[in-house]
Design a protein around this motif. Structure first.
Motif, PDB file in Angstrom:
ATOM      1  N   ASN A  13      -7.066  79.864  23.699  1.00 16.80           N
ATOM      2  CA  ASN A  13      -7.095  79.432  22.300  1.00 16.80           C
ATOM      3  C   ASN A  13      -6.024  78.373  22.075  1.00 16.80           C
ATOM      4  N   SER A  14      -6.254  77.556  21.065  1.00 15.27           N
ATOM      5  CA  SER A  14      -5.294  76.487  20.808  1.00 15.27           C
ATOM      6  C   SER A  14      -4.007  77.016  20.186  1.00 15.27           C
ATOM      7  N   ASP A  15      -4.029  78.262  19.701  1.00 11.94           N
ATOM      8  CA  ASP A  15      -2.801  78.808  19.116  1.00 11.94           C
ATOM      9  C   ASP A  15      -2.072  79.730  20.094  1.00 11.94           C
ATOM     10  N   VAL A  16      -2.337  79.506  21.381  1.00 14.35           N
ATOM     11  CA  VAL A  16      -1.617  80.260  22.421  1.00 14.35           C
ATOM     12  C   VAL A  16      -0.708  79.285  23.168  1.00 14.35           C
ATOM     13  N   PHE A  17       0.551  79.665  23.304  1.00 16.26           N
ATOM     14  CA  PHE A  17       1.540  78.756  23.897  1.00 16.26           C
ATOM     15  C   PHE A  17       2.323  79.475  24.986  1.00 16.26           C
ATOM     16  N   ALA A  22      -3.718  88.072  29.768  1.00 15.85           N
ATOM     17  CA  ALA A  22      -2.261  87.943  29.801  1.00 15.85           C
ATOM     18  C   ALA A  22      -1.647  88.849  28.739  1.00 15.85           C
ATOM     19  N   LEU A  23      -0.350  89.025  28.837  1.00 16.55           N
ATOM     20  CA  LEU A  23       0.388  89.709  27.774  1.00 16.55           C
ATOM     21  C   LEU A  23       0.682  88.666  26.705  1.00 16.55           C
ATOM     22  N   LEU A  24       0.099  88.865  25.538  1.00 15.65           N
ATOM     23  CA  LEU A  24       0.313  87.903  24.451  1.00 15.65           C
ATOM     24  C   LEU A  24       1.273  88.507  23.437  1.00 15.65           C
ATOM     25  N   VAL A  25       2.215  87.703  23.008  1.00 13.44           N
ATOM     26  CA  VAL A  25       3.196  88.198  22.027  1.00 13.44           C
ATOM     27  C   VAL A  25       3.216  87.286  20.812  1.00 13.44           C
ATOM     28  N   PHE A  26       3.666  87.863  19.690  1.00 15.54           N
ATOM     29  CA  PHE A  26       3.886  87.071  18.480  1.00 15.54           C
ATOM     30  C   PHE A  26       5.185  86.277  18.620  1.00 15.54           C
ATOM     31  N   GLU A  27       5.457  85.444  17.634  1.00 11.11           N
ATOM     32  CA  GLU A  27       6.668  84.623  17.719  1.00 11.11           C
ATOM     33  C   GLU A  27       7.933  85.466  17.646  1.00 11.11           C
ATOM     34  N   ASP A  28       7.800  86.733  17.167  1.00  8.67           N
ATOM     35  CA  ASP A  28       8.986  87.595  17.142  1.00  8.67           C
ATOM     36  C   ASP A  28       9.062  88.473  18.385  1.00  8.67           C
ATOM     37  N   GLU A  29       8.314  88.120  19.404  1.00  6.96           N
ATOM     38  CA  GLU A  29       8.328  88.763  20.728  1.00  6.96           C
ATOM     39  C   GLU A  29       7.622  90.124  20.760  1.00  6.96           C
ATOM     40  N   THR A  30       7.042  90.561  19.642  1.00  6.04           N
ATOM     41  CA  THR A  30       6.305  91.821  19.697  1.00  6.04           C
ATOM     42  C   THR A  30       4.896  91.571  20.228  1.00  6.04           C
ATOM     43  N   VAL A  31       4.254  92.657  20.667  1.00  6.98           N
ATOM     44  CA  VAL A  31       2.968  92.534  21.353  1.00  6.98           C
ATOM     45  C   VAL A  31       1.861  92.101  20.393  1.00  6.98           C
ATOM     46  N   HIS A  49      -6.457  97.004  19.533  1.00  6.55           N
ATOM     47  CA  HIS A  49      -5.388  96.380  20.320  1.00  6.55           C
ATOM     48  C   HIS A  49      -4.197  97.324  20.380  1.00  6.55           C
ATOM     49  N   PRO A  50      -4.121  98.143  21.401  1.00  7.38           N
ATOM     50  CA  PRO A  50      -3.026  99.109  21.483  1.00  7.38           C
ATOM     51  C   PRO A  50      -1.681  98.373  21.543  1.00  7.38           C
ATOM     52  N   ASP A  51      -0.698  98.961  20.905  1.00  9.94           N
ATOM     53  CA  ASP A  51       0.680  98.447  20.923  1.00  9.94           C
ATOM     54  C   ASP A  51       0.871  97.147  20.156  1.00  9.94           C
ATOM     55  N   LYS A  52      -0.128  96.736  19.422  1.00 13.58           N
ATOM     56  CA  LYS A  52       0.037  95.510  18.653  1.00 13.58           C
ATOM     57  C   LYS A  52       1.203  95.673  17.674  1.00 13.58           C
ATOM     58  N   GLY A  53       2.081  94.695  17.635  1.00 16.12           N
ATOM     59  CA  GLY A  53       3.224  94.732  16.725  1.00 16.12           C
ATOM     60  C   GLY A  53       4.429  95.489  17.269  1.00 16.12           C
ATOM     61  N   VAL A  71      -5.131  93.190  32.717  1.00 19.44           N
ATOM     62  CA  VAL A  71      -4.118  92.370  32.054  1.00 19.44           C
ATOM     63  C   VAL A  71      -2.920  92.264  32.997  1.00 19.44           C
ATOM     64  N   ASP A  72      -2.504  91.043  33.240  1.00 19.38           N
ATOM     65  CA  ASP A  72      -1.331  90.794  34.074  1.00 19.38           C
ATOM     66  C   ASP A  72      -0.163  90.479  33.138  1.00 19.38           C
ATOM     67  N   GLN A  73       0.709  91.443  32.966  1.00 18.45           N
ATOM     68  CA  GLN A  73       1.806  91.272  32.004  1.00 18.45           C
ATOM     69  C   GLN A  73       2.843  90.255  32.458  1.00 18.45           C
ATOM     70  N   ARG A  74       2.787  89.889  33.714  1.00 17.80           N
ATOM     71  CA  ARG A  74       3.736  88.856  34.163  1.00 17.80           C
ATOM     72  C   ARG A  74       3.412  87.527  33.474  1.00 17.80           C
ATOM     73  N   ALA A  75       2.155  87.342  33.180  1.00 14.82           N
ATOM     74  CA  ALA A  75       1.752  86.138  32.440  1.00 14.82           C
ATOM     75  C   ALA A  75       1.967  86.424  30.961  1.00 14.82           C
ATOM     76  N   ARG A  76       2.959  85.760  30.403  1.00 14.99           N
ATOM     77  CA  ARG A  76       3.366  86.077  29.032  1.00 14.99           C
ATOM     78  C   ARG A  76       3.239  84.799  28.211  1.00 14.99           C
ATOM     79  N   LEU A  77       2.474  84.882  27.142  1.00 13.24           N
ATOM     80  CA  LEU A  77       2.297  83.709  26.282  1.00 13.24           C
ATOM     81  C   LEU A  77       2.430  84.140  24.822  1.00 13.24           C
ATOM     82  N   TYR A  78       2.735  83.180  23.990  1.00 19.79           N
ATOM     83  CA  TYR A  78       2.784  83.453  22.560  1.00 19.79           C
ATOM     84  C   TYR A  78       1.405  83.214  21.965  1.00 19.79           C
ATOM     85  N   HIS A  79       0.952  84.150  21.174  1.00 17.28           N
ATOM     86  CA  HIS A  79      -0.314  83.949  20.452  1.00 17.28           C
ATOM     87  C   HIS A  79       0.008  84.001  18.967  1.00 17.28           C
TER      88      HIS A  79
END
Lengths: 584, 483
Positions: A407-411, A436-445, A466-470, A530-538
């Motif tokens: 997605n374009s909002d994933v960095f 991937a493991l996607l996190v918010f801008e505050d680093e939560t899942v 989405h388990p563990d979201k937030g 899901v490969d949590q080593r790959a970590r991106l911001y969504h």
């Protein structure tokens, strides 16, 4: 056994939904037993129907046969005149070309038919036909309010869902319970209107307006109804109401428009269905209407332009496909972050899903390439298609061994995210999709894989959770198997993506396509990880809000409905559901 | 935090580094603090016969040439960039597709040892990546002038609605100041700027305070140094006259690496100097000129009459003095408020009337007259309600030997030592300012002590030496970091 006869005139009469045929036919056709069957041949295209045939006295042919007035139902209105007619009844067959038959206009034909029947022998057929021909004709004006005990009805919105669906929003008041039957007619076609089949909607504006005159009326007098097979191009649809007293009245429909994506939004914002209403409402009204609109919308192959900024990557390892819609500046951010961190072995493909922004994006693309020097490809769609078709277009032009739908909002957070994902995909041939493991801008899942759960408030349909979201991000990173992976960031083999047909395009706007793709891949025998080593911001948008009647939420329910139909109801393989708590 | 070790004072040697100086506005267009500092640096390097080039952005005064992003209307080593697209002031991105090529070509040709950029605005933060791509050996130095990279509110770290001071940026707090942007937009903004700041070799901050804020924001300590900007050009005859009375200060102490302070020292006064504690010969000799002439003390304000510059604080302080019948002080305003919003102009006009004899409004002044005007004052007031960095007006006040009464925050509190060469008052508190003024009117010796406490500032030459030493330290011995 062939018999003589002649068809002298015929006319197509939309008001009765078929052909009125006049002429004579030789003795012997009316043998007892079998039902007659009429076949009109339109040069290869056939209309086969059960006719109503009345015998009339014709002195001129009395020696060889009898006159007939025949009605052949045909709601399809194939346009133009039939070439010949075949009439069968058991062993009996009458066949005649129609080239010399006179063509009447419907009005003349009906009048002529009624006159002939006036002198005919009474029979059951006669009764059926005369009531058909004597039915009042819809000529334009509304007549239902002039019943002795009036009926009120209004169709506020009427949308044609091609090819032949009609989606109606309106209201109806029957204060004296006089309605016996309602029929929606268009040209020769008709459909029974059954209030049990529509979605009732509160229209306090209407019930309070009429309440003074007629006493307590239910505010649920509004309706949203869908008729899949009634509309005929060029014909004005109208509603025919028959009362218990035998009166027949009409209600016209102004402003019949063709449906588009905006129609979906327009209609969906008017409903708020929960629990079991959901199933009927989506099965009978929302589901088929949106399906018709969406199928029509995507019926043609849409053109696209391709522009390369910088040299193309020769045999890329992975093609990153990123649809763009709304925020164009996300591309600028992504390319800035990819530059210098993403391996040059991968190709980047942006798919612009909004032709109105093409020029703007071309300029931004040139600017981004000048600034960041990270080669990429821009695919511009000739029409706005939506998430799944845009991704599929990217898949079409991609030349990588692997695909990363992004997605374009994933960095990215660090540079190796894609390498980790590819490694996990390559290490085990049974792994179909890697997320991937996607996190918010505050680093939560934001996303760490999906599970499926039934939600009673929504018809007990199965939804993605989405388990563990937030929650805070995991400390120990692992690669783990999940029920599904979000399309915001997923890696898979290009060959597998193509084999399963990419994203299903029957979903609208962007929900459930990813879960659907995961199910297709799982059905093909692969797993999702899901490969949590790959970590991106969504930086997921927060736009659905809490409004009960949000069209967007109702569209999600449509997509959920489609997902149920494909993967839950009648599915061969049952989904593994997550039960968050034990059942007592 | 890492301990930072730098080579001891590097000798100046023969070979001067070649430097391309970049400034977001060409000094022929505008003369703000950054432009003046950049221009002085350019002139200084040229005066030492060093290879130096200037690149500034065009404004309305410079004609552009079709299809030419860079032109040279002011001479052969002086380049002007004509921005070709609307600049993105949110994330400081320059969408002009022609600039990277032009800048890349320029640095590839010049191959400067150092690019010293006096701002990232208008060029875009991407320009650092462009420079590194095209001339990998060039070191990039960026002078920080305010908090623009951190704060979208004109880089002032003041809340948009309340105008309260802001201590720290955060995605959600920034979004509260600018509701049209969400937290995620501020996340992206910061990431974008920091992505390209990674290409900068050293950040120069004229104040410790600003350096601390940038360190807290995410710049590594080993990449931050505190170095005062080049001082503005002076009337040397006049300065020489003042020089006599001012004690010298060692120039080399002006370059120092950042060591983050434990806490913000807003109101805390530094240790009293010998002068303040026990009037030395200078303090004893100098009696306040005002006391000698028995006239009211003159307190000067110089600069833009905007809310952030504290103009209402100063006017309200004057109103208070007037009400209290304090006759020993006059506040003299030099500045302009014609470019302020009409509503604010009205407030100022009315307030000036209400302040009676305690205030004199002189109107706008020509910057060339600033030294002459300041010398008439007994002290200079810097009442800004934002943090400031290293305000030029403080440099000017000290150059003219005048103590400074300033807000007890940020760069002002750092540059003015309370009780030594000026007084601090509580920021945004007119009463506190009025009390500081009364402290001096009631005790003429106190003013004399503070005046005597003003130390000589670096001359242009000394400041240039400091810059050259600093450049050399980047060139010859890369910054070492010890764990």
């Amino acid at each position: 056994m062939a018999v003589p006869g002649n068809i002298e005139s015929l006319a197509y009469c939309p008001s009765i939904g078929g052909w009125l045929v006049l002429g004579w036919i030789g003795f012997g056709w009316d043998a007892e037993g079998a039902q007659p069957e009429a076949t009109l041949n339109f040069g290869g295209r056939l209309v086969v129907a059960e006719p109503i045939i009345c015998v009339i006295d014709r002195p001129d042919v009395r020696k060889v046969g009898t006159g007939i007035v025949m009605f052949i139902p045909d709601q399809r209105d194939l346009k133009g005149m039939p070439h010949d007619l075949v009439l069968r009844r058991g062993d009996f067959a009458f066949s005649t070309p129609l080239v010399s038959a006179q063509q009447f206009d419907p009005q003349t034909a009906l009048t002529h038919g009624r006159n002939l029947l006036a002198h005919a022998t009474r029979s059951e057929e006669w009764q059926n036909l005369i009531s058909l021909l004597e039915r009042p004709l819809f000529t334009g004006p509304d007549t239902i309010e002039s019943f002795d005990r009036p009926v009120f009805m209004q169709v506020d919105l009427a949308f044609v869902c091609p090819p032949s669906g009609l989606w109606l929003f309106g209201w109806m008041l029957d204060p004296f319970a006089t309605i016996a039957r309602m029929t929606l007619r268009c040209g020769g076609r008709s459909a029974v209107i059954d209030p049990r089949e529509w979605i009732s909607i509160s229209r306090a504006d209407v019930s309070s307006g009429f309440g003074e005159q007629f006493g307590g009326l239910s505010p649920k007098c509004g309706f949203l109804a869908y008729f899949p097979d009634v509309y005929l191009p060029g014909q004005a649809p109208y509603i025919e109401i028959e009362t218990v007293y035998g009166e027949i009245g009409f209600k016209a429909m102004a402003n019949v428009r063709s449906a588009g994506v905006d129609t979906i939004k327009d209609m969906l914002q008017r409903i708020d269905l929960r629990y079991d209403e959901l199933v009927q409402g989506y099965d009978r009204v929302i589901g088929p209407a949106i399906e018709a609109i969406n199928t029509f919308r995507l019926r043609n192959e849409v053109g696209y332009t391709r522009m390369d900024f910088g040299p193309r990557v020769a045999s890329p390892r992975c093609s990153i496909i990123i649809p763009l819609y709304g925020r164009m500046d996300f591309m600028e951010y992504q390319l800035a972050f990819f530059a210098g961190t993403l391996s040059p072995d991968h190709e980047i493909i942006y798919v612009l899903d909004d032709p109105t922004r093409q020029r703007e994006l071309e300029f931004l693309s040139a600017s981004c390439y000048a600034r960041f020097r990270r080669p990429f490809t821009l695919v511009g769609l000739a029409e706005n298609l939506g998430y799944a078709p845009a991704n599929n277009m990217g898949l079409k032009v991609a030349s990588g061994e692997y695909i990363c739908f992004l997605n374009s909002d994933v960095f990215p957070d660090e540079s190796d995210w894609l390498e980790y994902m590819l490694q996990t995909a390559e290490n085990d041939p049974k792994v179909g999709i890697v997320g991937a493991l996607l996190v918010f801008e505050d680093e939560t899942v934001q996303h760490d894989g999906c599970t499926y759960e039934r939600l009673p408030e929504f018809g007990n349909w199965v939804f993605c959770m989405h388990p563990d979201k937030g929650m805070t991000s995991p400390k120990v990173l692992r690669v783990h198997e999940v029920g599904g992976v979000t399309g915001a960031c997923m890696v898979m083999k290009a060959e597998l993506a193509r084999r399963v047909g990419g994203f299903d395009q029957g979903y609208v706007v962007g929900d459930f396509e990813d879960a659907d793709l995961c199910e297709k891949v799982k059905t093909a025998g692969f797993s999702c990880m899901v490969d949590q080593r790959a970590r991106l911001y969504h930086l997921e948008r927060q736009s659905q809000g809490n409004q009960a009647a949000s069209w967007r939420f109702n569209l999600t329910l449509y997509n959920a409905w489609r997902f149920q139909n494909r993967w839950v109801r009648n599915a061969e393989r049952s989904l593994v559901l997550d039960e968050p708590e034990a059942v007592a | 935090m890492n301990k930072i070790v730098r080579p001891a004072k590097a000798p100046l040697g023969d070979g001067l580094p070649s430097v391309l100086i970049m400034c977001h506005s060409h000094p022929m267009e505008t003369r703000g603090g950054a432009e003046i500092a950049a221009l002085e640096l350019f002139r200084g390097l040229k005066s030492r016969s060093g290879a130096a080039w200037f690149l500034g952005c065009a404004g309305s005064k410079t004609e552009s040439r079709l299809g030419a992003p860079l032109t040279q209307p002011y001479g052969e080593d002086d380049y002007v960039y004509h921005p070709g697209a609307e600049f993105d002031y949110f994330k400081f991105a320059n969408p002009d597709p022609n600039f990277p090529k032009a800048l890349g070509k320029l640095v590839a040709e010049l191959k400067p040892d150092i690019v010293h950029s006096h701002h990232f605005s208008r060029f875009g933060v991407e320009s650092f990546a462009v420079i590194k791509r095209n001339s990998p050996n060039t070191k990039i130095v960026l002078s920080l002038h305010e908090f623009l990279a951190i704060c979208n509110h004109h880089g002032q770290m003041v809340k948009t609605k309340s105008m309260h001071l802001c201590d720290r940026s955060s995605y959600s707090a920034c979004s509260s100041c600018f509701p049209q942007y969400k937290a995620r937009d501020f996340f992206l903004r910061k990431r974008y700027i920091q992505t390209f700041f990674a290409d900068v070799d050293l950040f120069v901050s004229p104040s410790q305070f600003l350096a601390d804020r940038f360190h807290e924001w995410g710049l590594p300590a080993e990449k931050l140094v505190v170095l005062e900007n080049m001082p503005p050009v002076q009337n040397h005859g006049m300065v020489a006259e003042i020089d006599v009375a001012l004690p010298q200060v060692a120039a080399e102490t002006e370059v120092r690496p950042v060591a983050k302070r434990a806490t913000r020292t807003v109101a805390a006064a530094p240790a009293k100097s010998a002068i303040a504690e026990k009037p030395g010969p200078a303090g004893k000799a100098v009696e306040s000129a005002a006391a000698a002439e028995s006239r009211p003390l003159r307190f000067g304000f110089f600069g833009q009459m905007s809310p952030l510059k504290g103009i209402t604080v100063i006017i309200e302080a004057a109103q208070y003095l007037n009400k209290q019948g304090v006759t020993g002080a006059t506040i003299e305003i030099h500045g302009d408020y014609s470019n302020q919003p009409p509503a604010f102009q009205e407030v100022v006009t009315k307030a000036l009337d209400d302040a009676g004899q305690s205030i004199v409004y002189h109107g706008a002044y020509d910057n060339r007259d600033v030294h002459r005007l300041m010398r008439r004052m007994d002290a200079i007031i810097v009442p800004s309600t934002w943090w400031e960095n290293s305000p030029v007006v403080i440099q000017e006040a000290f150059t003219n030997g005048k103590p400074v009464i300033c807000s007890n925050i940020g760069g002002m509190a750092e540059k003015v030592a309370h009780g030594v060469d000026g007084l601090h008052f509580t920021a945004s508190q007119p009463l506190s300012l009025a009390r500081a003024i009364m402290e001096l009117t009631e005790d003429p010796v106190r003013l004399a002590q503070l005046t005597a406490g003003v130390r000589k500032r670096m001359t242009t030459d000394q400041a240039l030496d400091a810059h050259l030493r600093f450049y050399r330290s980047i060139m010859t011995s890369p910054v070492r970091v010890e764990a």
